[in-house]
Design a protein around this motif. Structure first.
Motif, short mmCIF file in Angstrom:
data_model
loop_
_atom_site.label_atom_id
_atom_site.label_comp_id
_atom_site.label_asym_id
_atom_site.label_seq_id
_atom_site.Cartn_x
_atom_site.Cartn_y
_atom_site.Cartn_z
N ASN A 85 0.83 -1.21 0.00
CA ASN A 85 0.00 0.00 0.00
C ASN A 85 0.86 1.26 0.00
O ASN A 85 0.48 2.30 0.54
N PRO A 131 -6.73 2.83 -6.17
CA PRO A 131 -7.60 1.76 -5.65
C PRO A 131 -8.87 2.32 -5.01
O PRO A 131 -8.84 3.37 -4.37
N HIS A 132 -9.95 1.60 -5.20
CA HIS A 132 -11.24 2.00 -4.61
C HIS A 132 -11.61 1.07 -3.46
O HIS A 132 -11.78 1.51 -2.32
N VAL A 160 -6.21 -2.31 -2.38
CA VAL A 160 -5.10 -2.56 -3.31
C VAL A 160 -5.25 -3.96 -3.91
O VAL A 160 -5.50 -4.94 -3.19
N THR A 161 -5.12 -4.05 -5.24
CA THR A 161 -5.17 -5.35 -5.92
C THR A 161 -3.89 -5.57 -6.71
O THR A 161 -3.20 -4.62 -7.10
N LEU A 180 -3.91 -3.82 -10.20
CA LEU A 180 -3.58 -2.39 -10.22
C LEU A 180 -2.09 -2.17 -10.05
O LEU A 180 -1.48 -1.38 -10.77
#
Length: 444
Positions: free
Chosen positions: A272, A306-307, A310-311, A314
């Motif tokens: 992050n 990110p919405h 965190v992926t 992305l």
């Protein structure tokens, strides 16, 4: 690109020029890079007038093979402005009169200006020294910062702007660094301000020495000067002697040494944390790309923000694009060193004979054989930039595009003469650079 960034923020250009003591930059002049005593320009424009599927330089190449003695830059409006010391903001419908420009400015003043602007819009600034960082043991994400004052700052997402130290991205996440010193051996810079010249040039000077290069950047209130060099070839005292003996105006402070390691952080977005600025990597300022990389990283972060958390998708997309951008700028800088014909020092012989990334070799070979230039995605340098550096450093195409062969000899001469005359037209009404700055800043 910095104009785009300023425009998106809604900054007034005249106010920006005043607040940062900025001047106009239409080009960079490279001196002694190919050979001692020779120079060429990398301008922000493009020579001539290209037509569909055939860039102007193909017509110029054909003319050169027929004995024409004109320079590529004779057809470049940016170059003509640089040489005459003039500038104006042109409102032209015809792209032949497009005058692309950037700025010279005081980076510290720019930072202060953006800080004031941001705080007026509601950004909250908390100042303090980070004493410790809390990491979630399961996810590895940064949870909070503990300041010396005892305050704690928690967050879902952190941007590491802590400079070369990389407080979060390196010290606490151990992300790793890809070193490019074998391609770009300069590892130190020395900077010193000096008094401004009476006449302010609208371009940067980059002057090659025996183991590095010197910058001269004209501002409204002073000149910025520096030497980028290899510590394996110069001691700091030797570097200081070279820099201070080549200032051309009175120095205003003692030289400041800046050690660096050229390369990039392996994952500029890790967990992050996103590293932006020097924490994400360093490329020497030969083509003034550091602030561009900051601004492009911010735009990229907004794109992939990110919405719901965190992926990996992305992160991977962000890191892939960042890697391409860094590598393509790296390659363009390597090109300047690799294409030299100097034999006055081991430094220049080494960088001329080193193995370079395959992309550079392919670009050079295509251009040398046929004059072909293509733009890669995520390369901030257009075909005209690669063209000017390769021609300036001594590569001349052996052939030209078939479309450039469709004109008769008379039509070709007429095309070049008219192009040159057209490029010259705006100069008559342009004020000197200093006069433009005074009028524009006052009028706005």
């Amino acid at each position: 690109p910095i104009q785009l960034a300023n425009n998106v923020l809604g900054l007034d250009e005249a106010e920006f020029l005043r607040e940062t003591k900025a001047t106009i930059k239409v080009a960079i002049q490279f001196e002694n890079w190919r050979k001692q005593g020779e120079s060429y320009f990398h301008t922000f424009g493009a020579p001539g007038r290209s037509q569909a599927f055939c860039h102007f330089h193909h017509f110029w190449t054909r003319a050169k093979q027929g004995g024409d003695e004109s320079s590529l830059w004779d057809y470049d409006l940016n170059y003509l402005c640089a040489e005459s010391g003039k500038f104006a903001k042109l409102q032209a419908n015809d792209p032949v009169w497009e005058l692309q420009y950037a700025y010279h400015f005081d980076a510290a003043l720019y930072g202060q200006y953006l800080r004031r602007y941001s705080e007026q819009l509601g950004v909250k600034r908390t100042e303090g020294l980070v004493q410790d960082v809390a990491i979630d043991p399961e996810s590895g994400h940064v949870e909070k910062l503990m300041l010396e004052s005892g305050d704690e700052i928690s967050g879902d997402f952190f941007v590491d702007c802590s400079g070369i130290r990389g407080l979060l991205i390196h010290k606490h996440l151990g992300t790793g660094y890809e070193d490019w010193g074998h391609w770009l051996p300069c590892d130190r810079a020395m900077a010193v301000p000096s008094e401004r010249f009476e006449t302010t040039l609208p371009y940067t000077r980059s002057i090659a020495h025996t183991a590095g290069w010197q910058w001269r950047i004209p501002l409204q209130h002073r000149n910025g000067n520096g030497l980028v060099y290899s510590s394996n070839h110069y001691s700091d005292d030797e570097a200081a002697d070279i820099l201070l003996s080549n200032l051309d105006s009175e120095q205003l402070a003692e030289p400041r040494i800046i050690p660096f390691r050229t390369g990039r952080t392996r994952k500029q977005w890790n967990r992050n944390v996103v590293a932006i600025g020097l924490s994400s990597g360093f490329l020497e300022p030969l083509e003034s790309t550091s602030i561009h990389l900051i601004q492009s990283a911010i735009v990229r972060l907004i794109t992939f923000f990110p919405h719901a958390g965190v992926t990996a998708e992305l992160m991977d997309a962000y890191n892939r694009e960042s890697q391409y951008e860094f590598e393509y700028i790296r390659d363009f800088i390597i090109l300047h060193y690799h294409l030299n014909e100097r034999d006055d020092s081991q430094f220049w012989r080494d960088v001329r004979n080193m193995d370079v990334p395959e992309r550079i070799t392919q670009k050079m070979e295509r251009f040398r054989s046929s004059g072909t230039l293509t733009k890669d995605n995520f390369d901030i340098f257009l075909e005209s930039s690669w063209l000017q550096v390769m021609v300036g450093q001594g590569i001349m195409p052996q052939d030209y595009h078939p479309l450039a062969g469709m004109l008769s000899e008379e039509q070709l001469r007429d095309k070049l003469e008219k192009t040159r005359a057209t490029k010259m037209q705006p100069l008559e009404k342009m004020p000197p650079h200093d006069e433009f700055l005074e009028m524009f800043c006052k009028a706005s």
